[in-house]
Design a protein around this motif. Structure first.
Motif, PDB file in Angstrom:
ATOM      1  N   GLY A 199       0.718  -1.282  -0.169  1.00 23.37           N
ATOM      2  CA  GLY A 199       0.059   0.014  -0.010  1.00 23.37           C
ATOM      3  C   GLY A 199       0.705   1.169  -0.026  1.00 23.37           C
ATOM      4  N   SER A 200       2.158   1.135   0.053  1.00 23.45           N
ATOM      5  CA  SER A 200       3.082   2.341   0.374  1.00 23.45           C
ATOM      6  C   SER A 200       3.685   2.362  -1.205  1.00 23.45           C
ATOM      7  CB  SER A 200       4.263   2.244   1.284  1.00 23.45           C
ATOM      8  OG  SER A 200       3.389   2.481   2.630  1.00 23.45           O
ATOM      9  N   GLU A 201       3.495   1.569  -1.954  1.00 25.78           N
ATOM     10  CA  GLU A 201       4.280   1.614  -3.369  1.00 25.78           C
ATOM     11  C   GLU A 201       4.483   3.098  -3.935  1.00 25.78           C
ATOM     12  OE1 GLU A 201       2.359  -2.577  -2.976  1.00 25.78           O
ATOM     13  OE2 GLU A 201       2.055  -0.299  -2.728  1.00 25.78           O
ATOM     14  N   ALA A 202       3.267   3.823  -3.864  1.00 25.33           N
ATOM     15  CA  ALA A 202       3.213   5.147  -4.662  1.00 25.33           C
ATOM     16  C   ALA A 202       4.162   5.910  -3.960  1.00 25.33           C
ATOM     17  CB  ALA A 202       1.715   5.663  -4.764  1.00 25.33           C
ATOM     18  N   ALA A 203       3.949   6.110  -2.661  1.00 28.05           N
ATOM     19  CA  ALA A 203       4.975   6.831  -1.774  1.00 28.05           C
ATOM     20  C   ALA A 203       6.346   6.575  -1.978  1.00 28.05           C
ATOM     21  CB  ALA A 203       4.503   6.902  -0.356  1.00 28.05           C
ATOM     22  N   VAL A 204       6.771   5.277  -1.827  1.00 26.88           N
ATOM     23  CA  VAL A 204       8.141   4.917  -2.089  1.00 26.88           C
ATOM     24  C   VAL A 204       8.747   5.528  -3.336  1.00 26.88           C
ATOM     25  CG1 VAL A 204       9.436   2.837  -2.231  1.00 26.88           C
ATOM     26  CG2 VAL A 204       7.948   3.120  -0.383  1.00 26.88           C
ATOM     27  N   GLU A 205       7.756   5.150  -4.357  1.00 30.69           N
ATOM     28  CA  GLU A 205       8.350   5.699  -5.810  1.00 30.69           C
ATOM     29  C   GLU A 205       8.533   6.874  -5.962  1.00 30.69           C
ATOM     30  OE1 GLU A 205       6.240   3.588  -9.129  1.00 30.69           O
ATOM     31  OE2 GLU A 205       6.052   1.634  -7.876  1.00 30.69           O
ATOM     32  N   ALA A 206       7.582   7.626  -5.583  1.00 30.21           N
ATOM     33  CA  ALA A 206       7.637   9.173  -5.634  1.00 30.21           C
ATOM     34  C   ALA A 206       8.789   9.599  -4.935  1.00 30.21           C
ATOM     35  CB  ALA A 206       6.061   9.640  -4.930  1.00 30.21           C
ATOM     36  N   ALA A 207       9.249   9.164  -3.716  1.00 33.23           N
ATOM     37  CA  ALA A 207      10.499   9.672  -3.050  1.00 33.23           C
ATOM     38  C   ALA A 207      11.717   9.197  -3.784  1.00 33.23           C
ATOM     39  CB  ALA A 207      10.577   8.863  -1.645  1.00 33.23           C
TER      40      ALA A 207
END
Length: 99
Positions: free
Chosen positions: A14-22
């Motif tokens: 569920g944190s993939e989008a946040a990780v990819e943005a960072a």
């Protein structure tokens, strides 16, 4: 000789989008500010979308050491902390020969 790093990072589901943005922000900052970084490439594991691998190549030990001390590296840690599933697995390799 060059220093190569392989880093495996596991995101919480569920944190993939946040990780990819960072990571994308980090890549832009590395490209803009670290001339000794020859490659800084992010991959996502096809069969496990929560697992990422970075492939990094630094022209020498000084470039590698400098990367770890940058402000954007410190910022990345703060952005990722709550989104990671464990500590990254990092492999540092010293180049021996090149074609």
């Amino acid at each position: 000789m060059a220093i190569t790093v392989l880093a495996k990072i596991k995101a919480k589901q569920g944190s993939e989008a946040a990780v990819e943005a960072a990571f994308k922000d980090m890549i832009a900052k590395v490209r803009a500010n670290e001339p000794g970084t020859q490659a800084y490439v992010l991959h996502k594991v096809e069969k496990d979308p929560t697992t990422y691998w970075f492939y990094e190549v630094y022209q020498d030990q000084a470039s590698f050491d400098s990367h770890g001390k940058t402000e954007h590296m410190k910022e990345l840690g703060g952005k990722l902390g709550a989104h990671l599933d464990g500590r990254p697995e990092v492999h540092i390799m010293n180049e021996i020969a090149r074609k």
